[in-house]
Design a protein around this motif. Structure first.
Motif, short mmCIF file in Angstrom:
data_model
loop_
_atom_site.label_atom_id
_atom_site.label_comp_id
_atom_site.label_asym_id
_atom_site.label_seq_id
_atom_site.Cartn_x
_atom_site.Cartn_y
_atom_site.Cartn_z
N LEU A 14 96.98 12.91 -72.53
CA LEU A 14 96.22 13.90 -71.76
C LEU A 14 96.62 15.28 -72.25
O LEU A 14 97.81 15.56 -72.42
CB LEU A 14 96.57 13.77 -70.27
N VAL A 16 95.82 19.43 -71.54
CA VAL A 16 95.17 20.45 -70.72
C VAL A 16 95.55 21.81 -71.30
O VAL A 16 96.73 22.07 -71.52
CB VAL A 16 95.66 20.35 -69.25
N LEU A 19 93.90 26.05 -68.16
CA LEU A 19 93.20 25.66 -66.93
C LEU A 19 93.30 26.76 -65.87
O LEU A 19 94.39 27.26 -65.59
CB LEU A 19 93.80 24.35 -66.39
N THR A 59 96.12 21.45 -59.69
CA THR A 59 96.07 21.19 -61.12
C THR A 59 95.56 19.78 -61.38
O THR A 59 94.63 19.57 -62.18
CB THR A 59 97.47 21.37 -61.75
N VAL A 63 91.96 18.38 -63.01
CA VAL A 63 91.90 17.51 -64.19
C VAL A 63 91.06 16.26 -63.87
O VAL A 63 90.26 15.82 -64.69
CB VAL A 63 93.33 17.12 -64.63
N VAL A 79 90.32 19.99 -71.54
CA VAL A 79 90.92 18.92 -70.77
C VAL A 79 90.50 17.64 -71.47
O VAL A 79 89.34 17.25 -71.41
CB VAL A 79 90.42 18.89 -69.30
#
Lengths: 352, 265
Positions: A14, A16, A19, A59, A63, A79
């Motif tokens: 994953l 990110v 963000l 957060t 996501v 993302v």
């Protein structure tokens, strides 16, 4: 721009970047997440730590695209999950990712379980939908799962309703549901906070064991630093909607770099220490997320703050370039090695 | 020296009713024969998991719940044998600090008024005297007395707990029962409140019954600790002894569930 948290993209499960999440509340626009970047590798356990309202749950909900759309605004530079862009997926595609590839457990297991469906039905539902198992196969698999999370006599508990289970047992059921499709990532939001200490320890042991056998990555969201120590490979500390420090779990406890992390660890009473004395409390209170300051959100409570801290928000810098510079000057080569290895970073202008 | 509080064989059984006729189907022994003494200036920790009966013990001591049997002797006076008038006279000397600062303060009263309420109820102070006392109490707990006109929702959790503490102090009590006073607070605020509790204890010679599931804070704050399980005290020892050599299997299970790190241990 915030620097990348992780070097090599290919191993990130994953990722990110940049963000930002805002949502409307009765009190105004809440700047819940401000320029947050992190990534999780395959099999890695990341702890996202911070107090209530710091943006850790926002957060993860951003996501997973679980925030109510009409009251929130989410934007990000990236993302991605297994290289796929989650922001570009349609709702159906996103639903398939959640549950099948990313498992989730939440704080209050009773609130997350449907009270009018049996435990067994709630488990087989996701197996039938996501894994396309038949009734029979789903039932067998569900009983196996209940057994793997330590529910005694699972076959006889299969037709019980959530209210017939204790809080700890309900959380085990939630874990079983989250694991049912063998996700490569488990996201757990304060899953043990509502549980008693001895039950909490059992759940932590269970999760560690399952993680070891399944090579599953995990994001563990918590306010409890003591939980983090026993569970996480790496820790990201959030304050005022931003990640203020990230480091290997060991390093974070041995050599916290950000003044907030330092303050938190110093305020915990030591277990072995004799005598009472006063605790070293952090003065002041967390910031109002509807009116975040221009500069560092922690500046008002920070013992080291100077002019720049109130004017300009610090990005995440390699620790050692930032905070413990004074110590670093004393024995520089050694410290540098540690921080390079653990990839420790802190968002702080203070350099001693 | 007589203890400030002596609890002897305290029992509280709740009956369970079932069915349409609400027939009595049995009883839950929430507190099942609890005895302890609390000396002046001492802090006794009461620990155990949710449902073990610790809050029921607190509520029966304050007579917010009637005990099924047992004696509660406060400063030499048996609370069960005493007249309602005499009980009312004793009430100011026993106060409680609650876990949930949202529900323990009246949302419609400004905090100055909330702090002044016990003064209104139990003293003959004039309005001016009450205002001065509220200002004094607010400064003791570290709140700016200019904030007395604000409503609870304008305060953070930590500040609301300070208001709760100011109100508990208003009538100069001897005993304060603290029921999970920090567990709903942000971690960066907990140490502030724990320090405040220690400061006012020293300043006013308070005696605490400190109910908590946070074993670290219990060890930090308490002289002695009583461990409850299923309505009974299964072990009672000095904080130091309990954490070093826990005796009862349940205490050992509770302590071993405590993650070792962080903190210098």
């Amino acid at each position: 721009m915030t620097p990348e948290l992780l070097d090599d993209g290919s191993r990130d499960l994953l990722r990110v970047r940049g963000l930002h999440t805002q949502f409307l509340s009765d009190r105004g626009l809440v700047h819940a997440v401000n320029d947050v970047s992190f990534s999780v590798r395959r099999g890695e356990a990341l702890a996202l730590v911070g107090e209530s309202g710091c943006g850790k749950t926002a957060t993860m909900l951003s996501v997973l695209r679980l925030l109510p759309r009409h009251r929130s605004r989410v934007r990000a530079d990236e993302v991605s999950f297994k290289g796929r862009d989650l922001l570009g997926l349609d709702d159906e595609g996103m639903r398939r990712v959640r549950g099948a590839e990313i498992g989730m457990i939440f704080q209050d297991p009773r609130a997350s379980l449907n009270p009018v469906l049996t435990i067994g039905r709630q488990l087989t539902e996701s197996l039938e939908v996501h894994l396309r198992l038949g009734r029979r196969a789903a039932r067998d698999r569900a009983i196996e799962l209940l057994e793997s999370v330590g529910i005694p006599r699972p076959a006889s508990r299969f037709d019980d309703f959530p209210h017939q289970f204790s809080g700890g047992m309900c959380q085990r059921v939630m874990i079983a549901i989250a694991l049912s499709c063998e996700p490569s990532l488990l996201i757990a939001d304060e899953p043990t906070t509502a549980l008693d200490a001895t039950i909490q320890a059992q759940i932590l042991d269970l999760v560690s064991e399952l993680r070891a056998t399944r090579e599953m990555a995990m994001i563990w969201i918590t306010h409890d630093l003591s939980v983090v120590a026993s569970l996480a490979d790496r820790v990201a500390v959030m304050y005022g909607g931003s990640i203020v420090e990230t480091a290997g779990a060991r390093r974070l406890f041995d050599a916290p770099a950000h003044p907030y992390t330092q303050g938190l660890l110093a305020s915990l009473p030591a277990l072995g220490e004799e005598g009472r004395g006063r605790l070293t409390a952090i003065p002041g209170q967390p910031p109002d997320m509807t009116r975040l300051p221009e500069g560092c959100a922690f500046a008002a409570r920070c013992p080291h703050a100077f002019d720049r801290c109130t004017l300009e928000r610090p990005p995440l810098l390699p620790a050692g370039k930032g905070v413990p510079l004074r110590e670093q000057r004393a024995h520089s080569s050694e410290k540098q090695a540690v921080s390079a290895e653990a990839g420790a970073r802190a968002a702080c202008w203070w350099d001693g | 020296m007589t203890p400030l509080l002596e609890v002897v064989g305290l029992k509280k059984h709740f009956s369970v009713h079932r069915g349409m006729m609400q027939r009595r189907a049995g009883s839950v022994r929430a507190v099942d024969g609890v005895s302890f003494r609390l000396h002046r200036g001492e802090t006794l920790g009461l620990v155990g998991e949710s449902g073990c009966g610790k809050t029921t013990v607190a509520r029966t001591i304050l007579r917010l719940t009637e005990p099924t049997s047992g004696r509660i002797v406060f400063d030499g006076v048996d609370l069960a044998a005493v007249s309602p008038v005499a009980l009312r006279a004793l009430r100011p000397r026993m106060q409680m600090i609650f876990q949930d600062t949202h529900s323990s303060l009246n949302p419609r009263l400004n905090v100055g008024r909330s702090i002044a309420e016990p003064l209104l109820e139990h003293t003959s102070m004039t309005r001016g005297q009450r205002r001065d006392r509220v200002g004094e109490l607010m400064s003791i707990v570290g709140l700016d007395s200019k904030l007395a006109g604000r409503l609870p929702h304008e305060f953070s959790g930590g500040q609301r707990q300070r208001v709760g503490i100011a109100r508990a102090l208003a009538l100069k009590p001897d005993l304060i029962i603290c029921d999970e006073p920090i567990s709903s607070l942000d971690i960066s605020i907990q140490a502030q409140i724990v320090n405040l509790l220690a400061d006012i204890q020293e300043e006013f010679g308070l005696t605490y019954l400190f109910i908590s599931h946070d074993l670290r804070m219990v060890k930090h704050l308490c002289d002695r600790v009583a461990v409850m399980n299923e309505g009974k005290i299964v072990e009672m020892a000095s904080a130091r002894t309990l954490f070093r050599e826990p005796d009862h299997p349940y205490t050992r299970a509770l302590l071993s569930s405590l993650p070792r790190r962080p903190g210098r241990s």
